[in-house]
Motif scaffolding. Sequence first.
Motif, PDB file in Angstrom:
ATOM      1  N   THR A 105       2.792  16.209   5.738  1.00  0.00           N
ATOM      2  CA  THR A 105       1.382  16.181   5.302  1.00  0.00           C
ATOM      3  C   THR A 105       0.829  14.751   5.240  1.00  0.00           C
ATOM      4  N   VAL A 106      -0.344  14.587   5.978  1.00  0.00           N
ATOM      5  CA  VAL A 106      -1.090  13.200   5.687  1.00  0.00           C
ATOM      6  C   VAL A 106      -2.127  13.493   4.360  1.00  0.00           C
ATOM      7  N   VAL A 107      -2.135  12.656   3.336  1.00  0.00           N
ATOM      8  CA  VAL A 107      -3.017  13.084   2.178  1.00  0.00           C
ATOM      9  C   VAL A 107      -3.964  11.901   2.191  1.00  0.00           C
ATOM     10  N   THR A 108      -5.291  11.783   2.040  1.00  0.00           N
ATOM     11  CA  THR A 108      -6.097  10.784   1.637  1.00  0.00           C
ATOM     12  C   THR A 108      -7.005  11.094   0.307  1.00  0.00           C
ATOM     13  N   ALA A 109      -7.613  10.237  -0.087  1.00  0.00           N
ATOM     14  CA  ALA A 109      -8.137  10.525  -1.293  1.00  0.00           C
ATOM     15  C   ALA A 109      -9.795   9.731  -1.519  1.00  0.00           C
ATOM     16  N   VAL A 110     -10.442  10.401  -2.244  1.00  0.00           N
ATOM     17  CA  VAL A 110     -11.706   9.737  -2.443  1.00  0.00           C
ATOM     18  C   VAL A 110     -11.446   8.641  -3.657  1.00  0.00           C
ATOM     19  N   ASP A 111     -11.614   7.387  -3.513  1.00  0.00           N
ATOM     20  CA  ASP A 111     -11.396   6.423  -4.638  1.00  0.00           C
ATOM     21  C   ASP A 111     -12.604   6.319  -5.473  1.00  0.00           C
ATOM     22  N   PRO A 168      -6.471  11.325 -11.514  1.00  0.00           N
ATOM     23  CA  PRO A 168      -6.552  10.524 -12.449  1.00  0.00           C
ATOM     24  C   PRO A 168      -5.529   9.301 -12.049  1.00  0.00           C
ATOM     25  N   THR A 169      -5.558   8.841 -11.076  1.00  0.00           N
ATOM     26  CA  THR A 169      -4.362   7.745 -10.525  1.00  0.00           C
ATOM     27  C   THR A 169      -4.795   6.237 -10.075  1.00  0.00           C
ATOM     28  N   ALA A 170      -6.252   6.205 -10.677  1.00  0.00           N
ATOM     29  CA  ALA A 170      -6.779   4.699 -10.363  1.00  0.00           C
ATOM     30  C   ALA A 170      -5.703   3.818 -10.737  1.00  0.00           C
ATOM     31  N   PRO A 171      -5.236   3.397 -11.975  1.00  0.00           N
ATOM     32  CA  PRO A 171      -4.292   2.430 -12.231  1.00  0.00           C
ATOM     33  C   PRO A 171      -3.165   2.264 -11.110  1.00  0.00           C
ATOM     34  N   LEU A 172      -2.504   3.370 -10.782  1.00  0.00           N
ATOM     35  CA  LEU A 172      -1.464   3.161  -9.868  1.00  0.00           C
ATOM     36  C   LEU A 172      -2.039   2.766  -8.552  1.00  0.00           C
ATOM     37  N   THR A 173      -3.275   3.402  -8.185  1.00  0.00           N
ATOM     38  CA  THR A 173      -3.745   2.932  -6.771  1.00  0.00           C
ATOM     39  C   THR A 173      -3.937   1.194  -6.787  1.00  0.00           C
ATOM     40  N   SER A 174      -4.394   0.911  -7.822  1.00  0.00           N
ATOM     41  CA  SER A 174      -4.556  -0.451  -7.992  1.00  0.00           C
ATOM     42  C   SER A 174      -3.342  -1.272  -8.000  1.00  0.00           C
ATOM     43  N   LEU A 175      -2.394  -0.776  -8.755  1.00  0.00           N
ATOM     44  CA  LEU A 175      -1.192  -1.618  -8.580  1.00  0.00           C
ATOM     45  C   LEU A 175      -0.457  -1.573  -7.424  1.00  0.00           C
ATOM     46  N   PHE A 176      -0.542  -0.446  -6.541  1.00  0.00           N
ATOM     47  CA  PHE A 176      -0.031  -0.572  -5.137  1.00  0.00           C
ATOM     48  C   PHE A 176      -0.896  -1.276  -4.309  1.00  0.00           C
ATOM     49  N   THR A 177      -2.054  -1.404  -4.464  1.00  0.00           N
ATOM     50  CA  THR A 177      -3.020  -2.238  -3.697  1.00  0.00           C
ATOM     51  C   THR A 177      -2.709  -3.733  -3.976  1.00  0.00           C
ATOM     52  N   ALA A 178      -2.350  -4.011  -5.172  1.00  0.00           N
ATOM     53  CA  ALA A 178      -2.116  -5.251  -5.477  1.00  0.00           C
ATOM     54  C   ALA A 178      -0.733  -5.736  -4.661  1.00  0.00           C
ATOM     55  N   ALA A 179       0.097  -4.730  -4.674  1.00  0.00           N
ATOM     56  CA  ALA A 179       1.498  -4.990  -4.203  1.00  0.00           C
ATOM     57  C   ALA A 179       1.264  -5.195  -2.570  1.00  0.00           C
ATOM     58  N   GLU A 180       0.342  -4.559  -2.022  1.00  0.00           N
ATOM     59  CA  GLU A 180       0.104  -4.655  -0.631  1.00  0.00           C
ATOM     60  C   GLU A 180      -0.315  -6.016  -0.213  1.00  0.00           C
ATOM     61  N   GLN A 181      -1.591  -6.270  -1.152  1.00  0.00           N
ATOM     62  CA  GLN A 181      -2.227  -7.663  -1.076  1.00  0.00           C
ATOM     63  C   GLN A 181      -1.068  -8.869  -1.234  1.00  0.00           C
ATOM     64  N   LEU A 182      -0.080  -8.574  -2.151  1.00  0.00           N
ATOM     65  CA  LEU A 182       1.013  -9.483  -2.465  1.00  0.00           C
ATOM     66  C   LEU A 182       1.538  -9.829  -1.148  1.00  0.00           C
ATOM     67  N   GLY A 183       2.202  -8.602  -0.505  1.00  0.00           N
ATOM     68  CA  GLY A 183       3.010  -8.742   0.790  1.00  0.00           C
ATOM     69  C   GLY A 183       2.020  -9.572   2.099  1.00  0.00           C
ATOM     70  N   THR A 184       0.731  -9.198   2.201  1.00  0.00           N
ATOM     71  CA  THR A 184      -0.094  -9.913   3.156  1.00  0.00           C
ATOM     72  C   THR A 184      -0.183 -11.459   2.644  1.00  0.00           C
TER      73      THR A 184
END
Length: 309
Positions: A105-111, A168-184
């Motif tokens: 299942t592919v899940v997306t979310a409204v941020d 209620p997962t904004a901090p986790l989304t922000s942390l994983f986004t930061a990790a993706e940015q770090l990789g890039t």
Amino acid sequence: MDFQLTDDQRALKAGVRELLAARFGRERLRAAVDEGPRLDRALWRELGEAGFFALRLPEADGGVGLGLPEAVLVFEEAGRVLLPGPLIATHLAAGVVDGAATGETVVTAVDGGGLVEWLAEADVVRGDATGAEPLRPVDPLTPLHRVPVSGGAGLTGVRPVGSTGALPTAPLTSLFTAAEQLGTAARACETAVQHARAREQFGQPIGAFQAIKHLCAQMLVRVELARAAVYAAAVTADPVDIAAARLLADEAAVRGARDCLQVHGGMGFTWESDVHLFLKRAWTRTQRTGGVTESEELLAADLVSAVGR
């Protein structure tokens, strides 16, 4: 405090890098850009089988049973190869939405900023996407919709399959986004250095010139600062630490990609290089969950609170 990776964490990082190199290498990335934004369901299921989405689920629930630091390492590798798709939303839905953990299942979310990624390709939408309007994305592999503040009569040109309420997962989304940015950011730095060593002007590699050396050195400094902050935030899971890590990682990715583009500037035309893709993805990620503004406001509020203590 020791932030050196353990042997198991290094093995996890290497294993994910090897998997992604085999399944989403540079040729596949360029082919995906040419084909347009279409989610590779086979790759999604393969990521599920490898435990990408179930990484933090307890073993008793069919997950891998690892923690936030390990998940950050995995998302860093995803960011290196510009892996497309609603990775974070699906990861956060594991154990909550049937099939998310296995990649069926592919899940997306409204941020928090009212944006939705990959809405038309998702099986489940978390949050209210009523009235979402498609945007023209700068990143060719991140289709976007914007949800109006007041909602609307219905979806335009998209397929809402399900809704399970706000996250209620904004901090986790922000942390994983930061990790993706770090990789890039790390990939952009490596790409710039490789080009500076190989490209010659006036009989010597362009990396011999001080201006290029300084660009590459500044890129590396930003990457390592962001890495320390992201890894620390993964250990503490403190929203303020996450906000600081997000700001540093966003800067490392965007400025790193710009500097990498400048190092490649002597080519005159850089479409065939991946550098513009680094920059476009980095720009797009900066808009997630309120982006820079929300992180800056959180840090400012913490500083004001500290003055009063």
